[in-house]
Scaffold this motif. Structure first.
Motif: not given
Length: 321
Positions: A106-133
């Motif tokens: 429904a979000a795609k059909d209506n051209g709307r942003v659809f975001m999900v609250g997986h908040v740890l993807r935005f944790h600086p420690a995880f972002e740094t870990l992902k960069q190391l990998i």
């Protein structure tokens, strides 16, 4: 101009969204079926209190953050995007994969942003870990395990797996870049017919394996993601202070004359810039509203997480099972 965002659901996590959005200058309104609760937050944060039924048709609302019991997310997300609102839906976005797919479509059909609250993807420690990998600092990733344990919270509709695992599954999927080809779940229910303890075992196309353990009946808190590579191992431990949240262990294992040998090394702690994950998540949402970019934690990712949760769910027929 900042988008005008409303928070639907003024419970524990909704209140965090409210305060963070206010600090970011994007809070326009709050809404809850408990009118007094909503009016209390509106008075405290100097914003509007709008009844849920009116929220979706207001022209002065650009986006809605939904922090509700998960059984209500899908239908209300569809209603929001069909009325021209961008949405951030807390995890899990639904209790079934078809409901999640319906909301995302429904979000795609209506051209709307659809975001999900997986908040740890935005944790600086995880972002740094992902960069190391991504830089190859750990070598080839061969195994990932995650433990998310504690006492509470207790829900009537979703168990320890559905409540606690989405964050870790989101991080695991970000590291692997693909869905597992095999998922096996184990669970134990002590309080009622919902798992209070849950294990997931996953196998990925490249041979990488992963396991996840969640518990809402644990005497201590554990929030740990461990990544084992061919060159090094890394641990993101969110219970540790900032200077120790991300550790890299450069242990070595090899064969010598047909026998296994190994050396152990003290961990090296990787510097991580401090920052609140929720603030960074909402800044990303605001940016996506402005640019119309696909969010880092998109609806498609949430569907992949729900597929794993569904495949790994254990059904209990009685509380003693």
């Amino acid at each position: 101009m900042k988008p005008r965002i409303a928070v639907l659901g003024c419970g524990y996590w909704g209140s965090n969204h409210i305060r963070t959005l206010k600090a970011l200058g994007a809070l326009h309104a709050v809404s809850d079926t408990n009118r007094a609760r909503a009016e209390g937050f509106a008075s405290e944060q100097d914003c509007l209190a709008i009844a849920p039924d009116q929220l979706f048709v207001r022209d002065d609302i650009d986006a809605i953050i939904m922090a509700l019991p998960p059984q209500f997310h899908a239908n209300l997300a569809v209603r929001a995007v069909e009325n021209g609102k961008d949405v951030l839906v807390e995890k899990p976005i639904a209790l079934t994969v078809p409901d999640a797919e319906r909301a995302v479509r429904a979000a795609k059909d209506n051209g709307r942003v659809f975001m999900v609250g997986h908040v740890l993807r935005f944790h600086p420690a995880f972002e740094t870990l992902k960069q190391l990998i991504d830089k190859g600092e750990l070598g080839e990733v061969r195994y990932i395990h995650s433990h998310r344990l504690g006492l509470g919270k207790f829900h009537t509709e979703n168990d320890a797996l559905w409540d606690l695992a989405p964050h870790d599954l989101s991080m695991i999927l970000a590291i692997t870049g693909t869905e597992p080809i095999e998922v096996r779940g184990e669970g134990a229910a002590l309080l009622d017919n919902l798992s209070d303890f849950a294990h997931l075992h996953m196998r990925f196309p490249n041979g990488l394996r992963s396991h996840l353990f969640t518990s809402r009946l644990n005497p201590y808190r554990e929030r740990r993601l461990t990544v084992v590579g061919t060159k090094a191992m890394a641990v993101f431990d969110d219970v540790e202070p900032w200077e120790r949240k991300l550790a890299v262990y450069r242990h070595a294992v090899w064969q010598d004359s047909g026998q296994w040998a190994f050396t152990t090394n003290e961990p090296s702690y990787v510097a991580v810039a401090q920052g609140m994950p929720l603030t960074r998540e909402l800044e990303h949402f605001i940016q996506c509203i402005g640019t119309r970019a696909e969010p880092r934690t998109s609806g498609e990712e949430a569907i992949r997480v729900l597929r794993i949760l569904t495949a790994g769910t254990v059904t209990h027929t009685k509380s003693t099972s």
